[in-house]
Design an enzyme around this catalytic site. Sequence first.
Site, PDB file in Angstrom:
ATOM      1  N   ASN A  64      -3.074   1.164   8.636  1.00 29.63           N
ATOM      2  CA  ASN A  64      -4.536   1.001   8.568  1.00 29.63           C
ATOM      3  C   ASN A  64      -5.122   1.923   9.634  1.00 29.63           C
ATOM      4  OD1 ASN A  64      -2.840  -1.410   8.149  1.00 29.63           O
ATOM      5  ND2 ASN A  64      -4.679  -2.256   7.237  1.00 29.63           N
ATOM      6  N   TYR A 100       0.856  -1.191   0.000  1.00 30.81           N
ATOM      7  CA  TYR A 100       0.000   0.000   0.000  1.00 30.81           C
ATOM      8  C   TYR A 100       0.893   1.243   0.000  1.00 30.81           C
ATOM      9  CZ  TYR A 100      -2.973  -2.830   3.296  1.00 30.81           C
ATOM     10  OH  TYR A 100      -3.691  -3.773   3.980  1.00 30.81           O
ATOM     11  N   HIS A 142     -10.167   2.255   3.324  1.00 29.93           N
ATOM     12  CA  HIS A 142      -9.635   3.139   4.365  1.00 29.93           C
ATOM     13  C   HIS A 142      -9.990   4.588   4.061  1.00 29.93           C
ATOM     14  CE1 HIS A 142      -6.268  -0.073   5.134  1.00 29.93           C
ATOM     15  NE2 HIS A 142      -7.437  -0.431   5.621  1.00 29.93           N
TER      16      HIS A 142
HETATM   17  C1  LIG Z   1     -13.291  -4.978   4.898  1.00 33.73           C
HETATM   18  C2  LIG Z   1     -12.596  -3.938   5.714  1.00 33.73           C
HETATM   19  C3  LIG Z   1     -11.369  -4.240   6.293  1.00 33.73           C
HETATM   20  C4  LIG Z   1     -10.686  -3.274   7.023  1.00 33.73           C
HETATM   21  N1  LIG Z   1      -9.527  -3.610   7.669  1.00 33.73           N
HETATM   22  C5  LIG Z   1      -8.959  -2.722   8.531  1.00 33.73           C
HETATM   23  C6  LIG Z   1      -7.890  -3.113   9.371  1.00 33.73           C
HETATM   24  O1  LIG Z   1      -7.447  -4.267   9.376  1.00 33.73           O
HETATM   25  N2  LIG Z   1      -7.370  -2.174  10.211  1.00 33.73           N
HETATM   26  C7  LIG Z   1      -7.846  -0.881  10.250  1.00 33.73           C
HETATM   27  O2  LIG Z   1      -7.293  -0.072  10.991  1.00 33.73           O
HETATM   28  N3  LIG Z   1      -8.874  -0.506   9.478  1.00 33.73           N
HETATM   29  C8  LIG Z   1      -9.463  -1.408   8.660  1.00 33.73           C
HETATM   30  N4  LIG Z   1     -10.559  -1.043   7.936  1.00 33.73           N
HETATM   31  C9  LIG Z   1     -11.048   0.357   8.051  1.00 33.73           C
HETATM   32  C10 LIG Z   1     -11.789   0.660   9.357  1.00 33.73           C
HETATM   33  O3  LIG Z   1     -12.596  -0.423   9.759  1.00 33.73           O
HETATM   34  C11 LIG Z   1     -12.638   1.909   9.130  1.00 33.73           C
HETATM   35  O4  LIG Z   1     -11.763   2.959   8.750  1.00 33.73           O
HETATM   36  C12 LIG Z   1     -13.391   2.330  10.388  1.00 33.73           C
HETATM   37  O5  LIG Z   1     -14.304   1.332  10.786  1.00 33.73           O
HETATM   38  C13 LIG Z   1     -14.147   3.625  10.146  1.00 33.73           C
HETATM   39  O6  LIG Z   1     -14.690   4.052  11.368  1.00 33.73           O
HETATM   40  P1  LIG Z   1     -15.890   5.088  11.388  1.00 33.73           P
HETATM   41  O7  LIG Z   1     -16.157   5.434  12.808  1.00 33.73           O
HETATM   42  O8  LIG Z   1     -15.595   6.174  10.425  1.00 33.73           O
HETATM   43  O9  LIG Z   1     -17.147   4.313  10.762  1.00 33.73           O
HETATM   44  P2  LIG Z   1     -17.676   2.827  10.928  1.00 33.73           P
HETATM   45  O10 LIG Z   1     -16.800   2.032  11.806  1.00 33.73           O
HETATM   46  O11 LIG Z   1     -17.954   2.341   9.571  1.00 33.73           O
HETATM   47  O12 LIG Z   1     -19.061   3.007  11.700  1.00 33.73           O
HETATM   48  C14 LIG Z   1     -20.192   3.629  11.139  1.00 33.73           C
HETATM   49  C15 LIG Z   1     -21.427   3.096  11.867  1.00 33.73           C
HETATM   50  O13 LIG Z   1     -22.544   3.916  11.531  1.00 33.73           O
HETATM   51  C16 LIG Z   1     -23.662   3.109  11.264  1.00 33.73           C
HETATM   52  N5  LIG Z   1     -24.530   3.881  10.354  1.00 33.73           N
HETATM   53  C17 LIG Z   1     -24.233   4.241   9.085  1.00 33.73           C
HETATM   54  N6  LIG Z   1     -25.251   4.952   8.564  1.00 33.73           N
HETATM   55  C18 LIG Z   1     -26.196   5.054   9.531  1.00 33.73           C
HETATM   56  C19 LIG Z   1     -27.493   5.664   9.575  1.00 33.73           C
HETATM   57  N7  LIG Z   1     -27.976   6.330   8.519  1.00 33.73           N
HETATM   58  N8  LIG Z   1     -28.224   5.550  10.705  1.00 33.73           N
HETATM   59  C20 LIG Z   1     -27.724   4.876  11.781  1.00 33.73           C
HETATM   60  N9  LIG Z   1     -26.513   4.291  11.785  1.00 33.73           N
HETATM   61  C21 LIG Z   1     -25.748   4.378  10.673  1.00 33.73           C
HETATM   62  C22 LIG Z   1     -23.081   1.853  10.638  1.00 33.73           C
HETATM   63  O14 LIG Z   1     -23.963   0.764  10.733  1.00 33.73           O
HETATM   64  C23 LIG Z   1     -21.805   1.674  11.464  1.00 33.73           C
HETATM   65  O15 LIG Z   1     -22.041   0.925  12.631  1.00 33.73           O
HETATM   66  C24 LIG Z   1     -11.251  -1.980   7.175  1.00 33.73           C
HETATM   67  C25 LIG Z   1     -12.495  -1.682   6.610  1.00 33.73           C
HETATM   68  C26 LIG Z   1     -13.174  -2.653   5.900  1.00 33.73           C
HETATM   69  C27 LIG Z   1     -14.513  -2.324   5.331  1.00 33.73           C
END
Ligand SMILES: Cc1cc2nc3c(=O)[nH]c(=O)nc-3n(C[C@H](O)[C@H](O)[C@H](O)COP(=O)(O)OP(=O)(O)OC[C@H]3O[C@@H](n4cnc5c(N)ncnc54)[C@H](O)[C@@H]3O)c2cc1C
Length: 580
Positions: free
Chosen positions: A557, A434, A514
């Site tokens: 990540n 990456y 990410h």
């Molecule tokens: C397949 C995958 C693998 C990954 N691997 C890694 C890794 O190994 N290490 C790492 O550091 N990062 C990893 N990431 C990235 C990391 O998981 C994300 O960057 C992180 O979860 C983002 O956090 P967030 O708080 O922005 O949102 P999220 O964790 O996505 O949380 C958003 C929440 O809001 C809720 N939501 C959304 N819209 C609504 C709505 N309209 N009403 C009510 N609730 C809602 C969702 O259901 C979710 O629970 C990965 C991501 C994915 C998808």
Amino acid sequence: MVPRAHSSLKSLLVLSAGLSGHLITGVRGSVTTAASTATTAYDYVIVGAGVGGIIAADRLSEAGKKVLLLERGGPSTGETGGHYNAPWAMGTNLTKFDIPGLFESLFSDPDPWYWCQDVTVFAGCLLGGGATLNGGLYWYPTDADFSVENGWPSGWQDHAQYTNAVIARLPSTDHPSTDGQRYLEQTFGVMQQLLEPQGYRQLTINDEPNSKDHVYGHSAFDFIDGKRAGPVATYLQTAKVRPNFTYKDFVYVSSVVRNGSQITGVRTNDTSLGSGGVVSLTPNGRVILSSGSYGTSRILFQSGIGPSDMLALVKNNVEAAVHLPLQSQWINLPVGMNVSDNPSINLVFTHPSVDSYDNWADVWTDPRPADAAQYLKNQSGVFASASPRVNFWRAYAGSDGITRFMQGTVRPGAGSVDTTNPYNASQVFTITAYLSQGVTSRGRLGVNGSLTGMPLVNPWFQDPVDKAVLLEGIKDIVSGISAVPNLTLITPDNHTTIDAYVDTYDPASMDSNHWVGAAKIGTDPTTAVVNTNAKVFGTNNLFVIDASIIPALPMGNPQGMIMSVAEQATAKILALVGGP
Ligand SMILES: Cc1cc2nc3c(=O)[nH]c(=O)nc-3n(C[C@H](O)[C@H](O)[C@H](O)COP(=O)(O)OP(=O)(O)OC[C@H]3O[C@@H](n4cnc5c(N)ncnc54)[C@H](O)[C@@H]3O)c2cc1C
Ligand SMILES: *[C@@H]1O[C@H](CO)[C@@H](O)[C@H](O)[C@H]1NC(C)=O
Ligand SMILES: *[C@@H]1O[C@H](CO)[C@@H](O)[C@H](O)[C@H]1NC(C)=O
Ligand SMILES: *[C@@H]1O[C@H](CO)[C@@H](O)[C@H](O)[C@H]1NC(C)=O
Ligand SMILES: *[C@@H]1O[C@H](CO)[C@@H](O)[C@H](O)[C@H]1NC(C)=O
Ligand SMILES: *[C@@H]1O[C@H](CO)[C@@H](O)[C@H](O)[C@H]1NC(C)=O
Ligand SMILES: *[C@@H]1O[C@H](CO)[C@@H](O)[C@H](O)[C@H]1NC(C)=O
Ligand SMILES: *[C@@H]1O[C@H](CO)[C@@H](O)[C@H](O)[C@H]1NC(C)=O
Ligand SMILES: *[C@@H]1O[C@H](CO)[C@@H](O)[C@H](O)[C@H]1NC(C)=O
Ligand SMILES: *[C@@H]1O[C@H](CO)[C@@H](O)[C@H](O)[C@H]1NC(C)=O
Ligand SMILES: *[C@@H]1O[C@H](CO)[C@@H](O)[C@H](O)[C@H]1NC(C)=O
């Protein structure tokens, strides 16, 4: 675009079947009023129980605020009431989301209900959000991640106290098995032979977060007791026992209700929360969007906040238009503009010492019996870790004078192999290369007319210098192969040059999931969406705490950085006068 797996697996999967189903556009039809006397009002309503939202909810309730945390999805891990268990783990509380070794099976499940069905890239729509189904790789952020050079406004550089608060709640481990042993470690020995001659040094990565040049080590995770942990297992548990914290799942938020700059409520599809489903705020109450890069952007659009082309799509959407504020109240901010995600490219190898673990193909239905039994007995063994085994970093000077970092993630198995030469599938492993901190390419995310979230402009390799640097890094990795006896590169194979491989790499499969920067933090509302207190410009009481506010990619990540950002943003919001 074709959705693809986290780059460390680049995958077998075809998600399109799961995506084609239903669209959720929130409350249909009925016109509602914000006022409600019968139902509870909250000091803080937090939308989304993912990485950012859970941490914010815990800290705000700890500070004595009356907090409502809303989540569109439902239970995930066993501790939260989840029941999605592998056949071999029935009768236990060890769900698909608890068992780290089932990570790769998330991408081959015939019914992957846990991904958001209305976003075309991977996003988690269940309790814990991305942290419930990510690879678990967990890096403490570096000082440079929060630097002004990396896009942060001044006032955010002193992250140590917040990062340390995260570490106190959720320490990382690079030996997640409960017996302290490491399993399936063959790739580590191979990588040692490949990297040491190139001047890399081994370290415990999170012991020296700022060392990210010519270093390698065992992969680190946010797992506890051999199980997936993350904010759900830690912060949410302390919040849950407080009387002034309320968690509601299966609640979909479509927009905030606002009168000009004042947010007066949160519009949901749950009428038990308020008249017409609108949740009320206490006097001076505040709303925090934590719905992830795609989810937060969509809520902003439906609240009349964002670029005019996105708001026009909402206006043309019959269900959503009903609740869109009048055009005179629209707030033009660059929501979804200039987002970034790590471009990532897979190299697939064979080595006779490596156990590909049957490419993780049977871990859900037909695991190796001894490994499954060992895990069930005391959460030790192969299943106590997700697939990655080694990580490495190296700094590169770009021709534009900007330093960019390359991260490598190494795992047994491979998502796809492309070679006409014979090879032994039992000996396959993958290095995902990456480009991380220093990436200059930017893209755009948003919605289409059905309000499906999607990338509008792919962010990878928009700047040719990004491509040149990652190409150089990949060539350096490959240059060491001949020094490692019996190490064979099979994708690309010896009929394809590295240049041709990178040139023809499918851009959509460079997605690392990410995404950052959709509601960027900054001081200027022409280039940022939230101010230095994470408050949306042009509003009095609307905030964002999730990956969206992060202006540029960190070294690793991103979840560790998002956690630190959530701690710091919550502290700034609590300190901001005028609140509840
Ligand atoms: C397949 C995958 C693998 C990954 N691997 C890694 C890794 O190994 N290490 C790492 O550091 N990062 C990893 N990431 C990235 C990391 O998981 C994300 O960057 C992180 O979860 C983002 O956090 P967030 O708080 O922005 O949102 P999220 O964790 O996505 O949380 C958003 C929440 O809001 C809720 N939501 C959304 N819209 C609504 C709505 N309209 N009403 C009510 N609730 C809602 C969702 O259901 C979710 O629970 C990965 C991501 C994915 C998808
Ligand atoms: C929140 O709970 C704490 C105790 O946990 C209590 O002291 C405080 O008064 C409560 N605040 C509200 C607004 O209910
Ligand atoms: C599963 O967890 C629940 C709630 O924590 C607990 O009551 C139950 O005993 C657990 N079941 C098993 C089989 O461990
Ligand atoms: C768990 O069980 C395995 C296999 O029986 C054993 O080797 C290991 O020492 C045990 N670990 C713990 C922490 O009890
Ligand atoms: C609200 O939306 C969520 C998420 O789509 C769904 O699970 C729930 O059933 C909906 N609630 C109502 C009352 O329609
Ligand atoms: C909106 O706010 C203005 C003051 O900014 C106030 O005069 C008006 O009554 C408010 N409208 C509603 C519907 O609350
Ligand atoms: C393939 O690799 C496995 C595991 O290393 C080995 O047991 C097997 O003999 C190999 N098969 C061939 C055809 O070389
Ligand atoms: C929006 O995108 C989704 C997913 O690609 C697609 O199914 C839907 O038809 C699109 N809607 C419009 C109006 O283009
Ligand atoms: C490399 O493979 C050959 C057979 O293909 C074997 O004889 C030799 O021992 C192997 N060398 C190493 C270092 O594994
Ligand atoms: C490519 O490698 C295969 C063995 O994996 C070998 O048989 C073939 O001769 C090589 N071809 C070229 C063009 O080097
Ligand atoms: C996006 O980035 C470009 C190039 O850095 C910059 O010129 C532009 O102002 C940015 N736009 C927004 C809305 O941030």
